[in-house]
Structures are given as structure tokens and as C-alpha cells.
Design an enzyme around this catalytic site. Structure first.
Site, short mmCIF file in Angstrom:
data_model
loop_
_atom_site.label_atom_id
_atom_site.label_comp_id
_atom_site.label_asym_id
_atom_site.label_seq_id
_atom_site.Cartn_x
_atom_site.Cartn_y
_atom_site.Cartn_z
N CYS A 3 0.93 -0.86 0.41
CA CYS A 3 0.11 0.52 -0.61
C CYS A 3 1.09 1.00 0.03
O CYS A 3 1.72 1.16 -1.16
CB CYS A 3 -1.39 0.21 1.12
SG CYS A 3 -0.49 -0.05 2.62
N ARG A 9 -3.40 -0.62 5.22
CA ARG A 9 -3.88 -1.71 4.61
C ARG A 9 -2.50 -3.15 4.50
O ARG A 9 -3.44 -4.27 4.85
CB ARG A 9 -3.85 -1.38 3.86
CG ARG A 9 -5.48 -0.09 3.23
CD ARG A 9 -5.64 0.41 2.00
NE ARG A 9 -4.54 0.68 2.02
CZ ARG A 9 -4.94 1.51 0.38
NH1 ARG A 9 -5.36 1.80 -0.59
NH2 ARG A 9 -3.24 3.08 0.13
N ASP A 119 -8.12 3.50 1.58
CA ASP A 119 -7.61 3.46 2.33
C ASP A 119 -8.03 4.33 3.96
O ASP A 119 -8.80 5.11 3.25
CB ASP A 119 -6.25 4.06 2.54
CG ASP A 119 -5.11 4.46 3.17
OD1 ASP A 119 -4.87 4.79 4.02
OD2 ASP A 119 -4.52 5.70 2.47
#
Length: 151
Positions: A3, A9, A119
Site C-alpha cells: 500500500c 492496509r 485507505d
């Protein structure tokens, strides 16, 4: 598992996947990384840790790192959490970038839809639960797609 910052994440994805690998008795290697250097060396976000622990997964010992070209030598598949992350992976890894190895994580669940894992960085705890559930489903599909049946 990649990420942007490697604190929300991708640490969840690493933790979830490692947990499933142990359960399935697979000999797979999993790691996570980010594409920016804002959080290198930091532990995962507190809410990522909290949500993971609620599912019996401790990600507190992970530390953020940047993806690099050597990851293409070490890993068979590099899962990006979002399309913009794929672009950043290409930029960060330069000549070592191998498009054949980079996949969007959610395409394991929804092939060809190119769906991003949102996100949760700027949001509240419910967003982290949503992200956990999305990643959990994708990791189940990865096991289903790539694990050889045991005899």
C-alpha cells in the site's frame, strides 16, 4: 502486499495472509511494504493493530518499509491494494519492475473489476473493519487459487 505507507492496509494483509498460511499448513513467504517513505520503521497504525487483534492476529511487531526492486526477485506475486499503488510500485522499482508479477488484491475476489481496497488512514474504526473484511476475503481466494491440495 503493498500500500502507500505500509501502516494500514498492507500490514493487515500481511497478518491475515500469514494467519491463513499457518492454518492451511503452507510453506509460503509473505511480507508487506509501502511506496512512500513517510512511515519507514514505524509499527502499523493503532486501529489496524486493534482490528487485527480482534480477529486473533498480532501485527504489532511489523515495521513499515519501502518496496524495492529486489522484491521482484524474492516474491512470485506482488499484490497492490489500489491502482495508484501499482503506479507507485513501477516508479519505485524502476528497471526491476515486472508487470506480470503485480496484481490488484481485490481482483482475486472480483476478477477484472480493478477494485481498490480503500485507505482507512483518515477515517474512523469502522473503515478498518471494512478493509479487514475485504482483505480477508481476498486472502481466502489466494489460498483457494494457489494452494495445492494436500494428499
Amino acid at each position: 502486499m503493498v500500500c502507500l505507507g505500509n501502516i494500514c492496509r498492507s500490514p493487515l494483509a500481511e497478518g491475515i495472509m500469514k494467519s491463513k498460511i499457518v492454518q492451511a499448513r503452507l510453506n509460503w513467504q509473505v511480507d508487506s511494504a509501502g511506496t512512500n517513505g513517510y512511515h519507514v520503521g514505524e509499527a502499523p497504525h493503532g486501529l489496524s493493530q486493534k482490528v487485527a487483534l480482534m480477529h486473533g492476529i498480532d501485527i504489532s511487531k511489523q515495521r513499515a518499509r519501502n518496496i524495492n526492486g529486489n522484491d521482484f526477485d524474492e516474491f512470485d506475486i506482488i499484490y497492490a491494494m489500489a491502482e495508484d499503488v501499482t503506479d507507485e510500485i513501477k516508479w519505485r522499482t524502476g528497471k526491476k519492475f515486472n508487470a506480470a508479477k503485480v496484481k490488484l488484491l481485490m481482483n482475486e475476489v472480483y476478477p477484472g473489476r480493478n477494485m481498490d481496497v480503500p485507505d482507512p488512514w483518515y477515517g474512523a474504526e469502522p473503515g478498518y473493519h471494512k478493509v479487514f473484511d475485504m482483505i480477508d476475503k481476498a486472502c481466502d481466494k489466494i489460498i483457494e487459487h494457489y494452494a495445492l491440495p494436500t494428499k
